[in-house]
Motif scaffolding. Structure first.
Motif, PDB file in Angstrom:
ATOM      1  N   LYS A  30       0.818  -1.194   0.000  1.00 25.67           N
ATOM      2  CA  LYS A  30       0.000   0.000   0.000  1.00 25.67           C
ATOM      3  C   LYS A  30       0.861   1.256   0.000  1.00 25.67           C
ATOM      4  O   LYS A  30       0.578   2.212  -0.695  1.00 25.67           O
ATOM      5  N   VAL A  31       1.934   1.244   0.741  1.00 25.46           N
ATOM      6  CA  VAL A  31       2.841   2.401   0.778  1.00 25.46           C
ATOM      7  C   VAL A  31       3.456   2.621  -0.585  1.00 25.46           C
ATOM      8  O   VAL A  31       3.545   3.736  -1.070  1.00 25.46           O
ATOM      9  N   GLU A  32       3.826   1.518  -1.279  1.00 26.24           N
ATOM     10  CA  GLU A  32       4.437   1.640  -2.594  1.00 26.24           C
ATOM     11  C   GLU A  32       3.439   2.244  -3.580  1.00 26.24           C
ATOM     12  O   GLU A  32       3.795   3.099  -4.384  1.00 26.24           O
ATOM     13  N   GLN A  33       2.182   1.821  -3.496  1.00 24.51           N
ATOM     14  CA  GLN A  33       1.175   2.386  -4.388  1.00 24.51           C
ATOM     15  C   GLN A  33       0.930   3.856  -4.074  1.00 24.51           C
ATOM     16  O   GLN A  33       0.777   4.670  -4.975  1.00 24.51           O
ATOM     17  N   SER A  34       0.914   4.216  -2.837  1.00 30.29           N
ATOM     18  CA  SER A  34       0.647   5.598  -2.467  1.00 30.29           C
ATOM     19  C   SER A  34       1.790   6.521  -2.842  1.00 30.29           C
ATOM     20  O   SER A  34       1.614   7.720  -2.911  1.00 30.29           O
ATOM     21  N   GLU A  35       2.971   5.960  -3.111  1.00 26.60           N
ATOM     22  CA  GLU A  35       4.091   6.812  -3.501  1.00 26.60           C
ATOM     23  C   GLU A  35       4.004   7.257  -4.957  1.00 26.60           C
ATOM     24  O   GLU A  35       4.784   8.095  -5.399  1.00 26.60           O
ATOM     25  N   MET A  36       3.009   6.753  -5.742  1.00 31.62           N
ATOM     26  CA  MET A  36       2.827   7.171  -7.126  1.00 31.62           C
ATOM     27  C   MET A  36       2.074   8.499  -7.122  1.00 31.62           C
ATOM     28  O   MET A  36       0.949   8.630  -7.575  1.00 31.62           O
ATOM     29  N   VAL A  37       2.712   9.516  -6.573  1.00 35.70           N
ATOM     30  CA  VAL A  37       2.120  10.844  -6.475  1.00 35.70           C
ATOM     31  C   VAL A  37       2.770  11.737  -7.521  1.00 35.70           C
ATOM     32  O   VAL A  37       3.995  11.754  -7.672  1.00 35.70           O
ATOM     33  N   LEU A  38       1.963  12.485  -8.282  1.00 36.81           N
ATOM     34  CA  LEU A  38       2.465  13.344  -9.346  1.00 36.81           C
ATOM     35  C   LEU A  38       2.582  14.772  -8.847  1.00 36.81           C
ATOM     36  O   LEU A  38       1.641  15.330  -8.289  1.00 36.81           O
ATOM     37  N   ASP A  39       3.731  15.349  -9.058  1.00 38.22           N
ATOM     38  CA  ASP A  39       3.951  16.738  -8.650  1.00 38.22           C
ATOM     39  C   ASP A  39       3.434  17.656  -9.758  1.00 38.22           C
ATOM     40  O   ASP A  39       4.061  17.810 -10.807  1.00 38.22           O
ATOM     41  N   THR A  40       2.284  18.261  -9.530  1.00 37.59           N
ATOM     42  CA  THR A  40       1.696  19.173 -10.522  1.00 37.59           C
ATOM     43  C   THR A  40       1.631  20.605  -9.985  1.00 37.59           C
ATOM     44  O   THR A  40       0.804  21.407 -10.406  1.00 37.59           O
ATOM     45  N   THR A  41       2.541  20.914  -9.063  1.00 42.00           N
ATOM     46  CA  THR A  41       2.510  22.239  -8.435  1.00 42.00           C
ATOM     47  C   THR A  41       3.160  23.316  -9.289  1.00 42.00           C
ATOM     48  O   THR A  41       2.862  24.496  -9.150  1.00 42.00           O
ATOM     49  N   GLN A  42       4.064  22.921 -10.188  1.00 45.80           N
ATOM     50  CA  GLN A  42       4.738  23.905 -11.032  1.00 45.80           C
ATOM     51  C   GLN A  42       3.902  24.155 -12.282  1.00 45.80           C
ATOM     52  O   GLN A  42       3.430  23.217 -12.915  1.00 45.80           O
ATOM     53  N   LYS A  43       3.747  25.429 -12.647  1.00 46.48           N
ATOM     54  CA  LYS A  43       2.793  25.786 -13.686  1.00 46.48           C
ATOM     55  C   LYS A  43       3.449  26.590 -14.811  1.00 46.48           C
ATOM     56  O   LYS A  43       4.493  27.212 -14.645  1.00 46.48           O
ATOM     57  N   ASN A  78       4.872  12.233 -18.081  1.00 46.08           N
ATOM     58  CA  ASN A  78       5.735  13.420 -18.079  1.00 46.08           C
ATOM     59  C   ASN A  78       6.213  13.745 -16.668  1.00 46.08           C
ATOM     60  O   ASN A  78       7.271  14.350 -16.488  1.00 46.08           O
ATOM     61  N   PHE A  79       5.423  13.365 -15.667  1.00 46.20           N
ATOM     62  CA  PHE A  79       5.731  13.682 -14.283  1.00 46.20           C
ATOM     63  C   PHE A  79       6.365  12.512 -13.553  1.00 46.20           C
ATOM     64  O   PHE A  79       7.126  12.698 -12.609  1.00 46.20           O
ATOM     65  N   ASN A  80       6.028  11.302 -13.971  1.00 46.59           N
ATOM     66  CA  ASN A  80       6.580  10.101 -13.365  1.00 46.59           C
ATOM     67  C   ASN A  80       6.589   9.025 -14.444  1.00 46.59           C
ATOM     68  O   ASN A  80       5.529   8.662 -14.957  1.00 46.59           O
ATOM     69  N   PRO A  81       7.768   8.521 -14.829  1.00 45.84           N
ATOM     70  CA  PRO A  81       7.855   7.562 -15.937  1.00 45.84           C
ATOM     71  C   PRO A  81       6.971   6.334 -15.757  1.00 45.84           C
ATOM     72  O   PRO A  81       6.555   5.713 -16.740  1.00 45.84           O
ATOM     73  N   GLY A  82       6.654   5.982 -14.545  1.00 43.49           N
ATOM     74  CA  GLY A  82       5.838   4.804 -14.305  1.00 43.49           C
ATOM     75  C   GLY A  82       4.350   5.084 -14.257  1.00 43.49           C
ATOM     76  O   GLY A  82       3.552   4.167 -14.082  1.00 43.49           O
ATOM     77  N   ALA A  83       3.961   6.347 -14.426  1.00 42.06           N
ATOM     78  CA  ALA A  83       2.552   6.709 -14.297  1.00 42.06           C
ATOM     79  C   ALA A  83       1.800   6.457 -15.596  1.00 42.06           C
ATOM     80  O   ALA A  83       2.367   6.519 -16.680  1.00 42.06           O
ATOM     81  N   THR A  84       0.515   6.168 -15.459  1.00 37.89           N
ATOM     82  CA  THR A  84      -0.356   6.006 -16.622  1.00 37.89           C
ATOM     83  C   THR A  84      -1.436   7.084 -16.590  1.00 37.89           C
ATOM     84  O   THR A  84      -1.552   7.827 -15.621  1.00 37.89           O
ATOM     85  N   PRO A 103       0.152  22.098 -15.632  1.00 37.28           N
ATOM     86  CA  PRO A 103       1.254  21.625 -14.798  1.00 37.28           C
ATOM     87  C   PRO A 103       2.457  21.254 -15.668  1.00 37.28           C
ATOM     88  O   PRO A 103       2.301  20.713 -16.757  1.00 37.28           O
ATOM     89  N   VAL A 104       3.660  21.559 -15.173  1.00 36.56           N
ATOM     90  CA  VAL A 104       4.891  21.278 -15.926  1.00 36.56           C
ATOM     91  C   VAL A 104       5.966  20.782 -14.966  1.00 36.56           C
ATOM     92  O   VAL A 104       5.772  20.733 -13.749  1.00 36.56           O
ATOM     93  N   THR A 105       7.132  20.436 -15.521  1.00 42.48           N
ATOM     94  CA  THR A 105       8.280  20.013 -14.725  1.00 42.48           C
ATOM     95  C   THR A 105       9.514  20.795 -15.161  1.00 42.48           C
ATOM     96  O   THR A 105       9.521  21.431 -16.226  1.00 42.48           O
ATOM     97  N   LEU A 106      10.565  20.712 -14.355  1.00 42.92           N
ATOM     98  CA  LEU A 106      11.828  21.375 -14.702  1.00 42.92           C
ATOM     99  C   LEU A 106      12.425  20.791 -15.977  1.00 42.92           C
ATOM    100  O   LEU A 106      13.142  21.478 -16.718  1.00 42.92           O
ATOM    101  N   GLN A 107      12.148  19.534 -16.256  1.00 46.00           N
ATOM    102  CA  GLN A 107      12.666  18.892 -17.461  1.00 46.00           C
ATOM    103  C   GLN A 107      11.847  19.262 -18.697  1.00 46.00           C
ATOM    104  O   GLN A 107      12.285  19.063 -19.833  1.00 46.00           O
ATOM    105  N   GLY A 108      10.640  19.803 -18.486  1.00 48.06           N
ATOM    106  CA  GLY A 108       9.779  20.167 -19.592  1.00 48.06           C
ATOM    107  C   GLY A 108       8.785  19.069 -19.931  1.00 48.06           C
ATOM    108  O   GLY A 108       9.113  17.882 -19.847  1.00 48.06           O
TER     109      GLY A 108
END
Length: 277
Positions: A30-43, A78-84, A103-108
């Motif tokens: 459950k902890v591993e699944q909950s760590e799939m959090v996407l950082d969408t704070t940067q705009k 774009n935010f997490n390579p393992g995300a769908t 939402p964006v990332t430093l990598q673009g």
């Protein structure tokens, strides 16, 4: 007796231990699944300008109508390579532009743009047979903005393609006719079709009914570049046994094929007709 009690105690001790391990491993999953959090704070800001050919009497393109919907989509990997899945938003065009905070990332990130199709009464070129035609407009390209980073302002321009009219749309031509026919054999001239006569203009796939005005006048919108016929019934004075008598006659003649509207009255000779009683 001693051995039997000892074995029972071992079972009591081992069972809680296995239960604890099961709970521990379940908790880690459950902890591993909950760590799939996407950082969408940067705009960043994405502005999409939308154009189409809506008016053939003006130079250049026009903004698409206000309220036209546009969707922007960003894949979650774009935010997490393992995300769908993906993040998306839908906006409405106002004065030619729709603006998104994305939402964006430093990598673009890569944003994909999906404009929704619309219909519009497109203004036709000067001198056309009709002033407007309802057309369907669709964006057929690929709207993509790559490598968008925090605090950037990106502007994307796209042009809709005119994909045609609805299949049941018929372009009409405005014409004015004066109908005359042989309605009285007691004289040598053609008569005007009587005021109030119901006449039918038609072809294989179209028909409209009109009422004749004064001096055989009738205005009608006919299909563009198609053969048109007219049919009506009227009383005709004929000779029987040397005496003039009224009889009902059917008139059915070819009118013409037209590609331009005209205010000029065209006289149509509807002929002698055939007895219809």
């Amino acid at each position: 007796m001693f051995n039997l009690k000892f074995n029972c105690m071992k079972k009591v001790i081992i069972a809680p231990f296995l239960l604890a391990l099961a709970i521990l491993f379940t908790g880690c999953e459950k902890v591993e699944q909950s760590e799939m959090v996407l950082d969408t704070t940067q705009k960043a800001t994405l502005k999409v300008y939308c154009y189409a050919q809506l008016d053939h009497t003006q130079l250049g393109l026009e903004f698409v109508p206000n309220g036209t919907k546009v969707m922007v989509r960003i894949d979650n990997n774009n935010f997490n390579p393992g995300a769908t899945g993906y993040w998306s938003a839908v906006g409405e065009v106002q004065n030619g532009v729709v603006e998104f905070e994305i939402p964006v990332t430093l990598q673009g990130i890569t944003a994909r743009i999906f404009p929704m199709e619309f219909t519009y009464n497109q203004i036709q070129p000067f001198g056309s047979n009709v002033s407007t035609i309802t057309k369907i407009f669709r964006f057929t390209g690929a709207g993509v903005e790559d490598a968008i980073k925090p605090r950037e302002i990106r502007t994307h321009q796209l042009t809709y393609t005119e994909i045609g009219t609805y299949n049941n749309a018929i372009q009409k031509i405005s014409r004015k006719f004066q109908l005359r026919a042989e309605l009285d054999l007691t004289n040598t001239t053609l008569e005007y079709v009587p005021t109030g006569t119901n006449v039918y203009f038609f072809n294989e796939g179209w028909m409209t009914q009109k009422t004749v005005g004064d001096l055989g006048a009738v205005d009608v919108d006919v299909p563009y570049n198609e053969h048109v016929y007219v049919r009506f019934q009227a009383t005709k004075i004929v000779y029987e046994n040397g005496e003039p008598v009224p009889r009902n006659y059917l008139y059915n003649v070819y009118v013409g094929s037209y590609t331009t509207s005209s205010p000029v009255v065209e006289t149509i000779h509807c002929g002698n007709g055939t007895i219809w009683e």
